[in-house]
Write a protein that holds these residues in place. Structure first.
Motif, PDB file in Angstrom:
ATOM      1  N   GLU A   7     -12.170   6.340   8.574  1.00 65.20           N
ATOM      2  CA  GLU A   7     -12.567   5.929   7.227  1.00 65.20           C
ATOM      3  C   GLU A   7     -11.363   5.450   6.417  1.00 65.20           C
ATOM      4  OE1 GLU A   7     -15.622   5.691   5.728  1.00 65.20           O
ATOM      5  OE2 GLU A   7     -16.355   5.938   7.775  1.00 65.20           O
ATOM      6  N   ILE A   8     -10.243   6.153   6.551  1.00 64.76           N
ATOM      7  CA  ILE A   8      -9.018   5.736   5.856  1.00 64.76           C
ATOM      8  C   ILE A   8      -8.616   4.343   6.328  1.00 64.76           C
ATOM      9  CG2 ILE A   8      -6.555   6.216   5.542  1.00 64.76           C
ATOM     10  CD1 ILE A   8      -7.256   9.212   5.861  1.00 64.76           C
ATOM     11  N   GLU A   9      -8.663   4.123   7.636  1.00 65.10           N
ATOM     12  CA  GLU A   9      -8.307   2.818   8.192  1.00 65.10           C
ATOM     13  C   GLU A   9      -9.218   1.720   7.652  1.00 65.10           C
ATOM     14  OE1 GLU A   9      -8.538   3.477  12.373  1.00 65.10           O
ATOM     15  OE2 GLU A   9      -6.960   5.006  12.351  1.00 65.10           O
ATOM     16  N   LYS A  10     -10.503   2.013   7.497  1.00 68.19           N
ATOM     17  CA  LYS A  10     -11.444   1.026   6.956  1.00 68.19           C
ATOM     18  C   LYS A  10     -11.079   0.651   5.527  1.00 68.19           C
ATOM     19  CE  LYS A  10     -15.507   2.269   9.730  1.00 68.19           C
ATOM     20  NZ  LYS A  10     -16.892   2.834   9.699  1.00 68.19           N
ATOM     21  N   HIS A  11     -10.703   1.658   4.741  1.00 67.10           N
ATOM     22  CA  HIS A  11     -10.311   1.378   3.359  1.00 67.10           C
ATOM     23  C   HIS A  11      -9.061   0.509   3.312  1.00 67.10           C
ATOM     24  CE1 HIS A  11     -13.108   4.567   2.046  1.00 67.10           C
ATOM     25  NE2 HIS A  11     -12.971   4.041   0.840  1.00 67.10           N
ATOM     26  N   VAL A  12      -8.052   0.870   4.092  1.00 64.33           N
ATOM     27  CA  VAL A  12      -6.786   0.131   4.074  1.00 64.33           C
ATOM     28  C   VAL A  12      -6.991  -1.300   4.554  1.00 64.33           C
ATOM     29  CG1 VAL A  12      -4.484  -0.017   5.094  1.00 64.33           C
ATOM     30  CG2 VAL A  12      -5.351   2.193   4.309  1.00 64.33           C
ATOM     31  N   VAL A  13      -7.711  -1.475   5.646  1.00 69.85           N
ATOM     32  CA  VAL A  13      -7.987  -2.821   6.152  1.00 69.85           C
ATOM     33  C   VAL A  13      -8.797  -3.617   5.138  1.00 69.85           C
ATOM     34  CG1 VAL A  13      -9.223  -4.131   7.921  1.00 69.85           C
ATOM     35  CG2 VAL A  13      -7.828  -2.167   8.583  1.00 69.85           C
ATOM     36  N   GLY A  14      -9.741  -2.942   4.497  1.00 67.35           N
ATOM     37  CA  GLY A  14     -10.539  -3.614   3.466  1.00 67.35           C
ATOM     38  C   GLY A  14      -9.695  -4.096   2.305  1.00 67.35           C
ATOM     39  N   TRP A  15      -8.731  -3.258   1.883  1.00 69.62           N
ATOM     40  CA  TRP A  15      -7.842  -3.675   0.801  1.00 69.62           C
ATOM     41  C   TRP A  15      -7.009  -4.891   1.201  1.00 69.62           C
ATOM     42  CZ3 TRP A  15      -5.770   1.968  -0.123  1.00 69.62           C
ATOM     43  CH2 TRP A  15      -6.738   2.697  -0.825  1.00 69.62           C
TER      44      TRP A  15
ATOM     45  N   ARG B 136       0.040   3.719  -8.344  1.00 72.73           N
ATOM     46  CA  ARG B 136      -1.013   2.709  -8.440  1.00 72.73           C
ATOM     47  C   ARG B 136      -1.570   2.651  -9.861  1.00 72.73           C
ATOM     48  NH1 ARG B 136      -3.520  -1.931  -8.175  1.00 72.73           N
ATOM     49  NH2 ARG B 136      -5.764  -1.701  -8.462  1.00 72.73           N
ATOM     50  N   GLY B 137      -1.715   3.811 -10.499  1.00 73.45           N
ATOM     51  CA  GLY B 137      -2.269   3.840 -11.852  1.00 73.45           C
ATOM     52  C   GLY B 137      -1.345   3.250 -12.898  1.00 73.45           C
ATOM     53  N   LYS B 138      -0.055   3.521 -12.789  1.00 70.28           N
ATOM     54  CA  LYS B 138       0.908   3.064 -13.797  1.00 70.28           C
ATOM     55  C   LYS B 138       1.499   1.684 -13.485  1.00 70.28           C
ATOM     56  CE  LYS B 138       0.728   6.702 -16.463  1.00 70.28           C
ATOM     57  NZ  LYS B 138       0.170   6.606 -17.841  1.00 70.28           N
ATOM     58  N   PHE B 139       1.519   1.288 -12.214  1.00 73.81           N
ATOM     59  CA  PHE B 139       2.085  -0.009 -11.825  1.00 73.81           C
ATOM     60  C   PHE B 139       1.114  -0.765 -10.907  1.00 73.81           C
ATOM     61  CE2 PHE B 139       5.663   2.776 -12.773  1.00 73.81           C
ATOM     62  CZ  PHE B 139       6.489   1.979 -13.562  1.00 73.81           C
ATOM     63  N   PRO B 140      -0.081  -1.045 -11.381  1.00 72.37           N
ATOM     64  CA  PRO B 140      -1.092  -1.691 -10.524  1.00 72.37           C
ATOM     65  C   PRO B 140      -0.698  -3.092 -10.065  1.00 72.37           C
ATOM     66  CG  PRO B 140      -1.804  -1.687 -12.810  1.00 72.37           C
ATOM     67  CD  PRO B 140      -0.584  -0.832 -12.748  1.00 72.37           C
ATOM     68  N   HIS B 141       0.241  -3.718 -10.759  1.00 69.74           N
ATOM     69  CA  HIS B 141       0.687  -5.055 -10.359  1.00 69.74           C
ATOM     70  C   HIS B 141       1.685  -4.999  -9.205  1.00 69.74           C
ATOM     71  CE1 HIS B 141       3.574  -3.440 -13.201  1.00 69.74           C
ATOM     72  NE2 HIS B 141       4.461  -4.349 -12.840  1.00 69.74           N
ATOM     73  N   LEU B 142       2.179  -3.808  -8.898  1.00 69.65           N
ATOM     74  CA  LEU B 142       3.154  -3.669  -7.820  1.00 69.65           C
ATOM     75  C   LEU B 142       2.541  -3.164  -6.520  1.00 69.65           C
ATOM     76  CD1 LEU B 142       6.224  -2.119  -9.702  1.00 69.65           C
ATOM     77  CD2 LEU B 142       5.699  -4.528  -9.289  1.00 69.65           C
ATOM     78  N   VAL B 143       1.584  -2.278  -6.623  1.00 68.23           N
ATOM     79  CA  VAL B 143       0.974  -1.694  -5.428  1.00 68.23           C
ATOM     80  C   VAL B 143      -0.535  -1.942  -5.480  1.00 68.23           C
ATOM     81  CG1 VAL B 143       0.841   0.598  -6.514  1.00 68.23           C
ATOM     82  CG2 VAL B 143       0.735   0.404  -4.027  1.00 68.23           C
ATOM     83  N   TYR B 144      -1.078  -2.546  -4.418  1.00 68.80           N
ATOM     84  CA  TYR B 144      -2.467  -3.000  -4.414  1.00 68.80           C
ATOM     85  C   TYR B 144      -3.445  -1.856  -4.183  1.00 68.80           C
ATOM     86  CZ  TYR B 144      -6.404  -6.152  -3.613  1.00 68.80           C
ATOM     87  OH  TYR B 144      -7.613  -6.817  -3.709  1.00 68.80           O
TER      88      TYR B 144
ATOM     89  N   ILE C 231       0.862  -1.176   0.000  1.00 69.60           N
ATOM     90  CA  ILE C 231       0.000   0.000   0.000  1.00 69.60           C
ATOM     91  C   ILE C 231       0.901   1.229   0.000  1.00 69.60           C
ATOM     92  CG2 ILE C 231      -1.867   1.246   1.169  1.00 69.60           C
ATOM     93  CD1 ILE C 231      -2.732  -1.521   0.332  1.00 69.60           C
ATOM     94  N   SER C 232       0.632   2.192  -0.862  1.00 70.19           N
ATOM     95  CA  SER C 232       1.452   3.402  -0.916  1.00 70.19           C
ATOM     96  C   SER C 232       0.722   4.575  -0.274  1.00 70.19           C
ATOM     97  CB  SER C 232       1.828   3.751  -2.365  1.00 70.19           C
ATOM     98  OG  SER C 232       0.675   4.045  -3.135  1.00 70.19           O
ATOM     99  N   PHE C 233       1.524   5.483   0.288  1.00 70.39           N
ATOM    100  CA  PHE C 233       1.001   6.670   0.967  1.00 70.39           C
ATOM    101  C   PHE C 233       1.796   7.890   0.536  1.00 70.39           C
ATOM    102  CE2 PHE C 233       0.199   3.025   3.644  1.00 70.39           C
ATOM    103  CZ  PHE C 233      -1.080   3.225   4.142  1.00 70.39           C
ATOM    104  N   GLY C 234       1.106   9.014   0.426  1.00 69.52           N
ATOM    105  CA  GLY C 234       1.792  10.257   0.100  1.00 69.52           C
ATOM    106  C   GLY C 234       0.860  11.431   0.298  1.00 69.52           C
TER     107      GLY C 234
END
Length: 510
Positions: free
Chosen positions: A493-501, A195-203, A180-183
């Motif tokens: 809400e952010i935590e819910k998204h990350v845990v969901g992923w 995520r858009g250009k390397f979807p196979h690397l970052v979920y 998971i990437s953050f910025g």
């Protein structure tokens, strides 16, 4: 959290793309140095009590190719990174990647912040990678104009892809380790684009206050600041905005016939006799307010509420224009009372000279590199030519972009095409990306160039969280008791998204 004192530090390290005004740069540098000092003191305290958080952090270098798109060019540069294994649940725990932006990274980027809190809760390996040409990730001659051709967001994304492979090999990672990437701010855009250009690397990717839409004339920035000055929820009012508008009009008018008086009132090092120096002064005065709004309630200088208290404190003894001018002088005095500088330097010639500095030490300041990226990729020029702008109309697109040919030989006429290419390459604010969470604050002027509404079309989705009464990247800090309820809810809400992923990725591996 242990490192709650560094919240302002991380905020300032992330957010340096706020315009060319020298005062704003100094505000950020001053707060950053103060927070670094506080953090070092805190670390000494915890080391003395046998709590040694830094022992889990390792610093490293990866030799990246200077130009990933020319395989015959084998030139490399050392790129700095940090690793924190303290919370990692080996061997299949997730990987949380903190992406560096237009400035140095520090060990605190893997020790503090909301992403670190989530890493602790989810057993993640923490990483932080410094952006090429910033901080220590630069060759000795890297800031010369001929070498800056290798500075771009495209190259930075390729760096991330190579770093992914390097870390995977170093820690024996597999497809079972979900990345998971953050910025935040520019690095938030990089998170979304990675995520858009390397979807196979970052979920999945969290993109906080990310201006994914490049914009040459970003006049909406000043307009948005004006709206925030009227926002009663954060201490603003229509009276406050009117006071700011009157003050800048009065200052500009007085400067046209009595520049010596203006220089004396605002404590300038020079008398702004020529137009370039006058623009510098007007930009630096605006920066006091721009910095306040962008970093509202994050411990930077003042808050909107405090600025509006100054700008609406009228006395009956003066005419309206004079009173408004005096309030701006007072605001400037409050700012300078916290500054170690004897006077306000408004020399445009000195600004240009500093931006032409290509020495190694200047790499940590970042102004030259970021100016190059605005000229070649993003624009983001915060102009004030619209009638709705509450500051000085002297800050024009022409005055903002003239540095491109002076510093780098980049024609002003080429800028629209460069901006268009960036938006075509990444998709602007309408990119069809999946599992990217855009987080924005209602007080943040940069929300105008981000994604603020959910969109679901043909299986693509843009997920958003909008925090109506917070500023730039406020969600990225660890929580504190004084946080607004809206900010606390947003982090949940952010935590819910990350845990969901993470759960979704685990299910896909079954």
């Amino acid at each position: 959290m242990l490192f709650s004192l560094v919240r302002c530090l991380i905020l300032l390290l992330l957010l340096t793309l706020t315009g060319a005004g020298r005062t704003l740069m100094k505000i950020k540098e001053r707060v950053r140095n103060l927070q670094l000092q506080k953090t070092k003191q805190l670390l000494l305290t915890h080391t003395a009590s046998s709590r040694q958080p830094l022992r889990h952090v390792k610093e490293g270098r990866i030799h990246q190719q200077l130009d990933h798109f020319k395989r015959k060019d084998v030139s490399t540069f050392p790129q700095k990174f940090f690793v924190n294994e303290a919370h990692w649940q080996r061997p299949d725990g997730p990987v949380f990647l903190f992406i560096g932006g237009e400035g140095p990274i520090y060990e605190f980027d893997v020790l503090a912040g909301h992403h670190v809190d989530m890493a602790e809760e989810n057993g993640a390996l923490l990483l932080a990678l410094e952006h090429r040409f910033y901080g220590d990730s630069i060759n000795p001659d890297g800031l010369k104009t001929e070498n800056l051709a290798d500075l771009s967001s495209q190259q930075a994304l390729a760096d991330l892809a190579v770093f992914h492979q390097y870390i995977s090999q170093s820690f024996n990672l597999s497809h079972r380790n979900t990345w998971i990437s953050f910025g935040g701010s520019y690095s938030g855009s990089l998170s979304a684009w990675f995520r858009g250009k390397f979807p196979h690397l970052v979920y999945g990717a969290v993109a906080s206050s990310a201006p994914v839409m490049a914009k040459l004339d970003f006049s909406a920035y000043s307009d948005s600041v004006g709206l925030s000055l009227m926002n009663e929820a954060v201490g603003g009012s229509e009276k406050c905005l009117a006071g700011v508008r009157e003050a800048f009009a009065a200052a500009e008018a007085l400067m046209s016939w009595n520049a010596s008086r203006v220089a004396r009132d605002f404590g300038c090092c020079q008398i702004p006799k020529d137009l370039d120096d006058q623009i510098e002064l007007m930009q630096n005065l605006a920066d006091i307010i721009l910095g306040t709004v962008q970093y509202n309630e994050e411990g930077v200088l003042m808050s909107i509420d405090e600025i509006c208290a100054v700008m609406t404190n009228k006395s009956e003894a003066c005419e309206e224009e004079v009173e408004a001018y005096n309030r701006l002088v007072k605001l400037s005095q409050i700012y300078h009372s916290t500054s170690e500088e004897p006077c306000l330097d408004i020399s445009h010639e000195k600004t240009v000279k500093n931006l032409m500095d290509t020495s190694v030490h200047s790499g940590r300041r970042a102004e030259r590199q970021w100016t190059y990226q605005t000229c070649t990729e993003f624009g983001f020029y915060q102009t004030c030519e619209d009638a709705t702008c509450p500051f000085s109309g002297m800050v024009t697109l022409q005055s903002q972009t003239e540095l491109c040919p002076i510093l780098f030989g980049i024609s002003q006429h080429s800028l629209p095409g460069r901006i268009a290419f960036t938006n075509n390459y990444y998709g602007g604010d309408n990119a069809h990306t999946h599992r990217v969470l855009f987080v924005n604050g209602g007080v943040d002027p940069w929300r105008k160039l981000s994604v603020v509404q959910d969109r679901t079309e043909e299986g693509d989705e843009a997920q958003t969280i909008f925090i109506k009464d917070t500023a730039h990247c406020a969600d990225m800090m660890s929580g504190r008791v004084t946080d607004r309820s809206s900010l606390k809810k947003a982090r949940q809400e952010i935590e819910k998204h990350v845990v969901g992923w993470l759960k979704m990725a685990a299910q896909e591996r079954v």
